[in-house]
Design an enzyme around this catalytic site. Sequence first.
Site, short mmCIF file in Angstrom:
data_model
loop_
_atom_site.label_atom_id
_atom_site.label_comp_id
_atom_site.label_asym_id
_atom_site.label_seq_id
_atom_site.Cartn_x
_atom_site.Cartn_y
_atom_site.Cartn_z
N GLN A 257 -3.73 -6.07 5.44
CA GLN A 257 -2.57 -5.66 6.21
C GLN A 257 -2.99 -5.09 7.56
O GLN A 257 -4.18 -4.86 7.81
CB GLN A 257 -1.73 -4.65 5.41
CG GLN A 257 -1.09 -5.28 4.18
CD GLN A 257 -0.26 -4.30 3.38
OE1 GLN A 257 0.00 -3.18 3.82
NE2 GLN A 257 0.15 -4.71 2.19
N GLN A 258 -2.02 -4.89 8.44
CA GLN A 258 -2.24 -4.39 9.79
C GLN A 258 -3.08 -5.36 10.63
O GLN A 258 -3.76 -4.96 11.57
CB GLN A 258 -2.93 -3.01 9.77
CG GLN A 258 -2.18 -1.97 8.97
CD GLN A 258 -0.78 -1.71 9.47
OE1 GLN A 258 -0.52 -1.81 10.66
NE2 GLN A 258 0.14 -1.37 8.56
N LYS A 259 -3.01 -6.64 10.31
CA LYS A 259 -3.73 -7.66 11.08
C LYS A 259 -2.79 -8.75 11.60
O LYS A 259 -3.24 -9.77 12.11
CB LYS A 259 -4.82 -8.31 10.21
CG LYS A 259 -5.88 -7.34 9.70
CD LYS A 259 -6.90 -8.06 8.83
CE LYS A 259 -7.89 -7.07 8.21
NZ LYS A 259 -8.72 -6.40 9.23
N GLY A 260 -1.48 -8.54 11.44
CA GLY A 260 -0.52 -9.53 11.91
C GLY A 260 -0.42 -10.76 11.02
O GLY A 260 0.17 -11.77 11.42
N GLU A 285 15.71 -13.97 0.01
CA GLU A 285 16.39 -13.33 -1.12
C GLU A 285 16.32 -11.81 -1.03
O GLU A 285 15.25 -11.22 -1.18
CB GLU A 285 15.76 -13.80 -2.44
CG GLU A 285 16.46 -13.25 -3.66
CD GLU A 285 15.85 -13.77 -4.95
OE1 GLU A 285 16.22 -13.26 -6.01
OE2 GLU A 285 15.02 -14.69 -4.88
N ASN A 288 14.22 -6.30 2.02
CA ASN A 288 14.32 -4.88 2.31
C ASN A 288 14.19 -4.66 3.82
O ASN A 288 14.02 -5.60 4.59
CB ASN A 288 13.28 -4.07 1.53
CG ASN A 288 11.86 -4.39 1.95
OD1 ASN A 288 11.62 -5.16 2.88
ND2 ASN A 288 10.90 -3.79 1.27
#
Length: 484
Positions: A257-260, A285, A288
């Site tokens: 994560q945090q890598k686009g 579906e 969030n």
Amino acid sequence: MSTDDAWSAPANDALLLSLVTPSPAGIKTVAHTFHPKFTYPIFGDSEEIFGYKGLEISLQYNATDMRPNLSVKYSKKFPAVADVEAADINGTLREFLPDVAFQKKSDFEAAIKNVPADWTPPGELVTTFSTHGSTFEVRKANLGEPAVKQLVKRIQILVLLFIEGGSAIDVDDSDADRWTIFLLYQKQTSNGEIASSPYTFVGYSTVYRFFHLQLPSPPVSPSESDLEKQTLAQDFDLSLLPCRSRLSQFLILPPFQQKGLGPKLYSIIFQEYIKHPQTVEITVEDPNEAFDDMRDIVDLQYLRTMPEFQALRINTDVTIPKIGPAPKDIIDKAAYDAVRAKAKMAPRQFARVLEMDLMSRLPEPVRPGIVPDESAREATAEQKHEYQLWRLMLKKRIYSMNKDALGELEIPERIAKLNQTVMSVEYDYARLLLKAEDHQQRNQVDEQQQKNGTAANGAANGKRKAAVEDGDQAVSKKARVEDE
């Protein structure tokens, strides 16, 4: 019992997940380790495990084929008293993991050492891209394929552990072939020393195909011969029917994560269905808020590449009546419908992104922002009129969506509630536009640095216009996302 707390352990802390890979010497090395974000779907709302001291639950995955192995260690176990006993951890997890996860550690180590060095993920290669100095592949496969079904059975527990409200797919269901699985893998560059496959699992997404019934208007009554022909067409390929393609699960593992990568994977999937002739509409579906943010930004960037979208304008020649219904021609309805159909977006999503883009085009003196601009010039009558038309367009959509609830309020309260909602949406659009601008700047820097052979590390000018995080989202069967 007064000693309950002493024998209880937080499940999120006790459970440690790892991506592992065999080394050239044959010794298993840990590639990535991380704790789950949620364990309540497995161990209950309290996310506590009773009956152990020094509890360590290790769920290791082979980084390539995601073969799992579970081991449980502890220093002490609660002696059963009457109807109170320690939790059956293995028994609980058997509901969520395949049988192969409960093999002996030695069998697991032997199995992952036997994965050939030329192993590749299942499915067809969709695209390859590079970012932050690493190369990634996106592959697409049908859930009906045995190798894909096996992989999904192994990784579905991750949806429960990282996506709030996530749920698993019934991979053995009769309509499994309606599911398309997109796999994201990091591919290590071969240097001649790699003894195992260069692939590392990063994340995945699932898309379900709903058949889209399009009846002629007015409906045509089929003749008996037509019905007979349809009955005889036993070999008709249902995959050729028009459909809605619904993104259901979406997961990027925490180490990546945090890598686009989340926006990148979503964009690639979206483009696949833009090109898919049977797909009439691309939906998500029950997303969030975090996934909605990512989706809005990527959709906005895509729509801005369409000349037809850029041609949509507020018709400032429209007069706003003092009483009566709002005008219907603020936006060219025919052009609006044509662009939405071409973009294959759901009505609400397309309306939101268009409203956001049109707000960004409002004259500066009337454009809503995160904070009021005290230095802004005084707005002209024409500029105020354009803003009022944009705001009226937004009000119409919000009122239409909440007509029943607003209709129960007295008119003054209804107006106040509607105005309050519009102000909240304006703020949210301003926040998203800043985030989209920042995301675009970082993409441009990343692309430029990739051309120069270096990895991107920040925004174009090193500054952020708003304190908004950018990241990769983890989504579930209810399209849930954690952070970008």
